[in-house]
Motif scaffolding. Structure first.
Motif, PDB file in Angstrom:
ATOM      1  N   ASN A  46       0.837  -1.208   0.000  1.00  0.00           N
ATOM      2  CA  ASN A  46       0.000   0.000   0.000  1.00  0.00           C
ATOM      3  C   ASN A  46       0.871   1.258   0.000  1.00  0.00           C
ATOM      4  O   ASN A  46       0.643   2.200   0.754  1.00  0.00           O
ATOM      5  N   ASP A  47       1.902   1.230  -0.832  1.00  0.00           N
ATOM      6  CA  ASP A  47       2.868   2.321  -0.906  1.00  0.00           C
ATOM      7  C   ASP A  47       3.433   2.346  -2.322  1.00  0.00           C
ATOM      8  O   ASP A  47       3.404   1.335  -3.039  1.00  0.00           O
ATOM      9  N   SER A  48       3.940   3.473  -2.736  1.00  0.00           N
ATOM     10  CA  SER A  48       4.525   3.572  -4.070  1.00  0.00           C
ATOM     11  C   SER A  48       5.864   2.838  -4.103  1.00  0.00           C
ATOM     12  O   SER A  48       6.611   2.829  -3.126  1.00  0.00           O
ATOM     13  N   ILE A  49       6.149   2.212  -5.237  1.00  0.00           N
ATOM     14  CA  ILE A  49       7.411   1.498  -5.428  1.00  0.00           C
ATOM     15  C   ILE A  49       8.303   2.352  -6.317  1.00  0.00           C
ATOM     16  O   ILE A  49       7.942   2.681  -7.450  1.00  0.00           O
ATOM     17  N   ASP A  50       9.449   2.712  -5.789  1.00  0.00           N
ATOM     18  CA  ASP A  50      10.365   3.585  -6.523  1.00  0.00           C
ATOM     19  C   ASP A  50      11.291   2.803  -7.447  1.00  0.00           C
ATOM     20  O   ASP A  50      11.652   3.285  -8.525  1.00  0.00           O
ATOM     21  N   GLU A  73       8.602  -0.805 -15.003  1.00  0.00           N
ATOM     22  CA  GLU A  73       8.016   0.441 -15.493  1.00  0.00           C
ATOM     23  C   GLU A  73       6.496   0.384 -15.511  1.00  0.00           C
ATOM     24  O   GLU A  73       5.827   1.401 -15.303  1.00  0.00           O
ATOM     25  N   LYS A  74       5.922  -0.803 -15.731  1.00  0.00           N
ATOM     26  CA  LYS A  74       4.461  -0.936 -15.696  1.00  0.00           C
ATOM     27  C   LYS A  74       3.913  -0.652 -14.304  1.00  0.00           C
ATOM     28  O   LYS A  74       2.739  -0.302 -14.156  1.00  0.00           O
ATOM     29  N   LEU A  75       4.753  -0.812 -13.287  1.00  0.00           N
ATOM     30  CA  LEU A  75       4.346  -0.509 -11.913  1.00  0.00           C
ATOM     31  C   LEU A  75       4.790   0.884 -11.493  1.00  0.00           C
ATOM     32  O   LEU A  75       4.712   1.240 -10.317  1.00  0.00           O
ATOM     33  N   GLY A  76       5.266   1.679 -12.463  1.00  0.00           N
ATOM     34  CA  GLY A  76       5.694   3.039 -12.164  1.00  0.00           C
ATOM     35  C   GLY A  76       7.016   3.125 -11.438  1.00  0.00           C
ATOM     36  O   GLY A  76       7.312   4.129 -10.783  1.00  0.00           O
ATOM     37  N   ALA A  77       7.837   2.066 -11.543  1.00  0.00           N
ATOM     38  CA  ALA A  77       9.116   2.005 -10.824  1.00  0.00           C
ATOM     39  C   ALA A  77      10.283   1.982 -11.806  1.00  0.00           C
ATOM     40  O   ALA A  77      10.122   1.634 -12.986  1.00  0.00           O
ATOM     41  N   LYS A  78      11.439   2.321 -11.309  1.00  0.00           N
ATOM     42  CA  LYS A  78      12.671   2.204 -12.076  1.00  0.00           C
ATOM     43  C   LYS A  78      13.161   0.756 -12.002  1.00  0.00           C
ATOM     44  O   LYS A  78      13.216   0.170 -10.928  1.00  0.00           O
ATOM     45  N   GLY A  79      13.508   0.174 -13.139  1.00  0.00           N
ATOM     46  CA  GLY A  79      14.056  -1.171 -13.156  1.00  0.00           C
ATOM     47  C   GLY A  79      15.565  -1.151 -13.154  1.00  0.00           C
ATOM     48  O   GLY A  79      16.188  -0.387 -13.895  1.00  0.00           O
ATOM     49  N   VAL A  80      16.167  -1.971 -12.300  1.00  0.00           N
ATOM     50  CA  VAL A  80      17.622  -2.056 -12.192  1.00  0.00           C
ATOM     51  C   VAL A  80      18.031  -3.518 -12.358  1.00  0.00           C
ATOM     52  O   VAL A  80      17.414  -4.414 -11.783  1.00  0.00           O
ATOM     53  N   ILE A  81      19.069  -3.753 -13.157  1.00  0.00           N
ATOM     54  CA  ILE A  81      19.574  -5.105 -13.373  1.00  0.00           C
ATOM     55  C   ILE A  81      20.901  -5.279 -12.636  1.00  0.00           C
ATOM     56  O   ILE A  81      21.829  -4.477 -12.797  1.00  0.00           O
TER      57      ILE A  81
END
Length: 336
Positions: A46-50, A73-81
């Motif tokens: 119940n919080d935004s995912i950065d 990105e579909k969840l509004g977050a930055k993806g890091v590998i």
């Protein structure tokens, strides 16, 4: 909030499907396992995912990396590998994403799905997702005190100490604290079974007085091998039906065929003279002809003819025309 997803393992128990696709990217009810996992975590938080950091083996390739970044990105977050090229244990895997270990973080292993309805206690130093099980001896479990706080971790207890199994999802209020404890294990070469273990870091944190509490899930679904993955697909389809989620695309072509719900049917699927369902997932652009299919997973761009399938799993771009029922064939396979 950040999510860290260790997923560098090869998924050998799910071969041949994992020979071409990492296990967490295999679709369950139309979405990759890891996509459903992070979506469900987001609901509980119940919080935004950065940021979502995916820990993979470097050999997975750029296409896999792009798919994972798109999921974030579909969840509004930055993806890091991040990369873990040696299987040195759970603690080592998480530390491969050390740049993401700051602020509140969730660590989630990408071979499990869950259904839960609990409020995350963000005042706790850590929340460990658990599920009540019938046979605790097969799992790592937690012991609780009267205040519902975790006071001990026990790996595969031979005598009963608790029936709350750890499912592999953890919340930490301070990623920095977790990073420090993981670095301590590696710096001091604290190894069990040839690997650096997350449970050793948890034990050190508990000894220092950090407060651990359980987050109890209602359903815990495995994706370890073909049979349990097909079962998980069935359970997920039934959950999604209860949630009134649209599962059958409007582009499906039905020619003298019947769909028995719940099913997931992707885009541009053609069903001819066939009965599909219940509990079937079919990926985009697949053709099913003169067949009966139930309790099965079929991926994209495949062709199924003259088949009676039950508890089957078929990969992408495969062709099957035959009499066997409980088949498991991988991508680009042809059985006629």
């Amino acid at each position: 909030m950040k999510i860290i997803v260790p997923m560098a393992g090869r998924g050998s128990r799910l071969r041949p499907h994992t020979l071409t696709v990492p296990k967490p990217l295999i679709p369950i009810a139309g979405k990759p396992i890891v996509h459903r996992l992070v979506e469900d975590i987001a609901k509980v938080l119940n919080d935004s995912i950065d940021e979502i950091a995916f820990i993979i083996h470097e050999s997975f390739g750029k296409e896999v990396e792009q798919d994972l970044i798109a999921i974030a990105e579909k969840l509004g977050a930055k993806g890091v590998i991040c990369y873990q090229n040696e299987a040195l244990g759970t603690a080592h895997a998480i530390l491969c994403a050390k740049e993401s270990l700051s602020g509140p973080v969730v660590v989630a292993y990408a071979d499990t799905l869950f259904r839960a309805d609990f409020n995350l206690d963000k005042d706790a130093d850590s929340v460990i997702w658990v599920k009540q099980v019938e046979d605790p001896s097969a799992f790592g479990v937690v012991q609780l005190n009267e205040a519902n706080e975790i006071v001990d971790f026990v790996e595969k207890p031979k005598e009963f100490v608790s029936d709350l199994a750890i499912i592999g999802i953890y919340y930490f209020k301070s990623g920095e604290t977790l990073r420090s404890e993981l670095e301590y294990l590696l710096d001091n070469n604290i190894i069990k079974g040839g690997e650096y273990q997350l449970t050793d870091a948890l034990e050190n944190m508990k000894v220092k007085g950090l407060r651990f509490v359980p987050g109890k899930v209602e359903e815990w679904m495995d994706c370890g091998n073909k049979n349990v993955t097909v079962e998980t697909n069935t359970r997920m389809l039934n959950f999604l039906k209860l949630d009134n989620e649209l599962l059958i695309d409007n582009s499906v072509v039905l020619e003298n065929s019947e769909i028995i719900e719940p099913c997931f049917i992707g885009k541009n699927v053609v069903l001819r003279n066939s009965t599909v369902g219940p509990n079937v997932s079919i990926g985009d652009a697949t053709v099913v002809e003169n067949s009966t299919v139930k309790n099965s997973l079929i991926q994209t761009n495949s062709v199924i003819k003259n088949a009676v399938l039950d508890n089957a799993m078929v990969g992408n771009h495969a062709v099957y025309d035959g009499k066997h029922t409980q088949i498991s064939i991988g991508d680009y396979s042809v059985l006629e």
